[in-house]
Design a protein around this motif. Sequence first.
Motif, PDB file in Angstrom:
ATOM      1  N   GLY A   1     -39.863 -34.287   9.228  1.00  0.00           N
ATOM      2  CA  GLY A   1     -38.934 -33.174   9.364  1.00  0.00           C
ATOM      3  C   GLY A   1     -38.085 -32.895   8.140  1.00  0.00           C
ATOM      4  O   GLY A   1     -37.835 -31.732   7.813  1.00  0.00           O
TER       5      GLY A   1
ATOM      6  N   ASN B   1     -40.505 -31.203   5.807  1.00  0.00           N
ATOM      7  CA  ASN B   1     -40.979 -29.898   6.280  1.00  0.00           C
ATOM      8  C   ASN B   1     -40.313 -29.571   7.618  1.00  0.00           C
ATOM      9  O   ASN B   1     -40.941 -29.680   8.678  1.00  0.00           O
ATOM     10  CB  ASN B   1     -42.503 -29.918   6.426  1.00  0.00           C
ATOM     11  N   PRO B   2     -39.044 -29.166   7.605  1.00  0.00           N
ATOM     12  CA  PRO B   2     -38.331 -28.898   8.865  1.00  0.00           C
ATOM     13  C   PRO B   2     -39.015 -27.813   9.689  1.00  0.00           C
ATOM     14  O   PRO B   2     -39.485 -26.805   9.157  1.00  0.00           O
ATOM     15  CB  PRO B   2     -36.949 -28.418   8.384  1.00  0.00           C
ATOM     16  N   GLY B   3     -39.088 -28.051  10.997  1.00  0.00           N
ATOM     17  CA  GLY B   3     -39.668 -27.052  11.889  1.00  0.00           C
ATOM     18  C   GLY B   3     -41.145 -26.844  11.699  1.00  0.00           C
ATOM     19  O   GLY B   3     -41.632 -25.713  11.793  1.00  0.00           O
ATOM     20  N   VAL B   4     -41.870 -27.924  11.445  1.00  0.00           N
ATOM     21  CA  VAL B   4     -43.306 -27.806  11.191  1.00  0.00           C
ATOM     22  C   VAL B   4     -44.040 -27.179  12.376  1.00  0.00           C
ATOM     23  O   VAL B   4     -45.070 -26.531  12.212  1.00  0.00           O
ATOM     24  CB  VAL B   4     -43.903 -29.197  10.849  1.00  0.00           C
TER      25      VAL B   4
ATOM     26  N   ALA C   1     -42.412 -24.984  14.493  1.00  0.00           N
ATOM     27  CA  ALA C   1     -41.460 -23.971  14.960  1.00  0.00           C
ATOM     28  C   ALA C   1     -42.138 -22.721  15.522  1.00  0.00           C
ATOM     29  O   ALA C   1     -41.617 -22.068  16.424  1.00  0.00           O
ATOM     30  CB  ALA C   1     -40.510 -23.590  13.833  1.00  0.00           C
ATOM     31  N   GLU C   2     -43.298 -22.372  14.983  1.00  0.00           N
ATOM     32  CA  GLU C   2     -43.951 -21.125  15.380  1.00  0.00           C
ATOM     33  C   GLU C   2     -44.988 -21.314  16.489  1.00  0.00           C
ATOM     34  O   GLU C   2     -45.685 -20.372  16.860  1.00  0.00           O
ATOM     35  CB  GLU C   2     -44.627 -20.490  14.162  1.00  0.00           C
TER      36      GLU C   2
ATOM     37  N   PHE D   1     -37.384 -27.119  14.830  1.00  0.00           N
ATOM     38  CA  PHE D   1     -36.354 -26.197  14.359  1.00  0.00           C
ATOM     39  C   PHE D   1     -36.308 -26.223  12.836  1.00  0.00           C
ATOM     40  O   PHE D   1     -36.152 -27.286  12.234  1.00  0.00           O
ATOM     41  CB  PHE D   1     -34.975 -26.586  14.915  1.00  0.00           C
ATOM     42  N   GLU D   2     -36.449 -25.050  12.227  1.00  0.00           N
ATOM     43  CA  GLU D   2     -36.412 -24.973  10.773  1.00  0.00           C
ATOM     44  C   GLU D   2     -35.012 -25.242  10.239  1.00  0.00           C
ATOM     45  O   GLU D   2     -34.851 -25.741   9.122  1.00  0.00           O
ATOM     46  CB  GLU D   2     -36.893 -23.592  10.313  1.00  0.00           C
ATOM     47  N   ASN D   3     -33.998 -24.886  11.021  1.00  0.00           N
ATOM     48  CA  ASN D   3     -32.619 -25.143  10.635  1.00  0.00           C
ATOM     49  C   ASN D   3     -32.268 -26.590  10.991  1.00  0.00           C
ATOM     50  O   ASN D   3     -32.193 -26.956  12.165  1.00  0.00           O
ATOM     51  CB  ASN D   3     -31.681 -24.169  11.366  1.00  0.00           C
ATOM     52  N   ILE D   4     -32.056 -27.415   9.973  1.00  0.00           N
ATOM     53  CA  ILE D   4     -31.818 -28.844  10.204  1.00  0.00           C
ATOM     54  C   ILE D   4     -30.519 -29.073  10.966  1.00  0.00           C
ATOM     55  O   ILE D   4     -30.421 -30.000  11.779  1.00  0.00           O
ATOM     56  CB  ILE D   4     -31.813 -29.616   8.871  1.00  0.00           C
TER      57      ILE D   4
END
Length: 325
Positions: free
Chosen positions: A146, A149-152, A154-155, A208-211
Amino acid sequence: MSSNLKQITSNNLLDNLLINLPIWFPLAYIFLSVNLPLQSTYLFIAVLFLFAETHFASTWLFFFDKDNWSWIKNNSYKIIFLPLYFLILLFLTWFFSPTLIIFLHYLASGWHVTNQSIGIIKIYCFRKKFYQFLVYFVSFSCLAIGLNNPGVFAEVFSVQQVNLFLLVSFICYLLVLTLNSLKLIPSKLLDFFPLLTGVVIYLPILFFENISTATAVGVGIHWCQYIAIVWTTYIRKNFHAKNKKFIFSKLPNLSRLTFIFIYSALMTYLAFIGMPKIITNSPEYSIAFLIPILFQIYHFYIDGFIWKFSDPHIKNSVLKYLYKS
């Protein structure tokens, strides 16, 4: 009740809600953040104030207890001076590489949070060694992936799918709590509660892309646990001592709460104005953000001593009041 019959709060339900299985926190946070995206900043600040910084502030209750003053004095080098030297070094390093300080903070946080999960497993579970390995493995694997690569993932899921998952999870959560209150869950399954809680904490960083959001979603569990354990222990000791040995003994308990919330409000404010894209649309962290970071790092450090039950003083001052009689 818990598998080895130990209980920290006043009743079994509170133990499960606040320590054993506080899964309600990430479920509620995810629901609000996904369905009210425009309010996500306000949600984060509210949680930072009510849970995160109050949890950090609660550490100082140990220093307010006169029973601990002699121990603090005798251990002043490792409790005060050594961390002070290190914090000064971090302060100076910030001016060369704020990113390095943020990274070190996340590593220290990961170690601290995971160790608390391990401690809770030691309290409630039978299969301690295997569970400890799983928590360490899952937590640091999630952090390694994470932070790089945060929010790996997420989509992967839509809002509708997330809401369906939350609904099913919440129903299952209520069912488990109800069955446990009726003592209908086998002890082997109760043993699983702290493990599930421990491995869930750093999973959000993969989604989540926002850490900051990922931290609030997962580590919020840790904040709930810490606040419940510290305040239950502190109030229990205060009750047994009949308020004779506490700094605030001549004042109502409101004074202690006032300190906690003033501290929390100040640190929340500094974190808020110091975050990227908050002050003057700057993409960088400001020096204001460093202040709560340094206090948090001290929290990570000092907790390794004030919860070390092999120490005779800590055993008598803290462990003695940890469990419900």
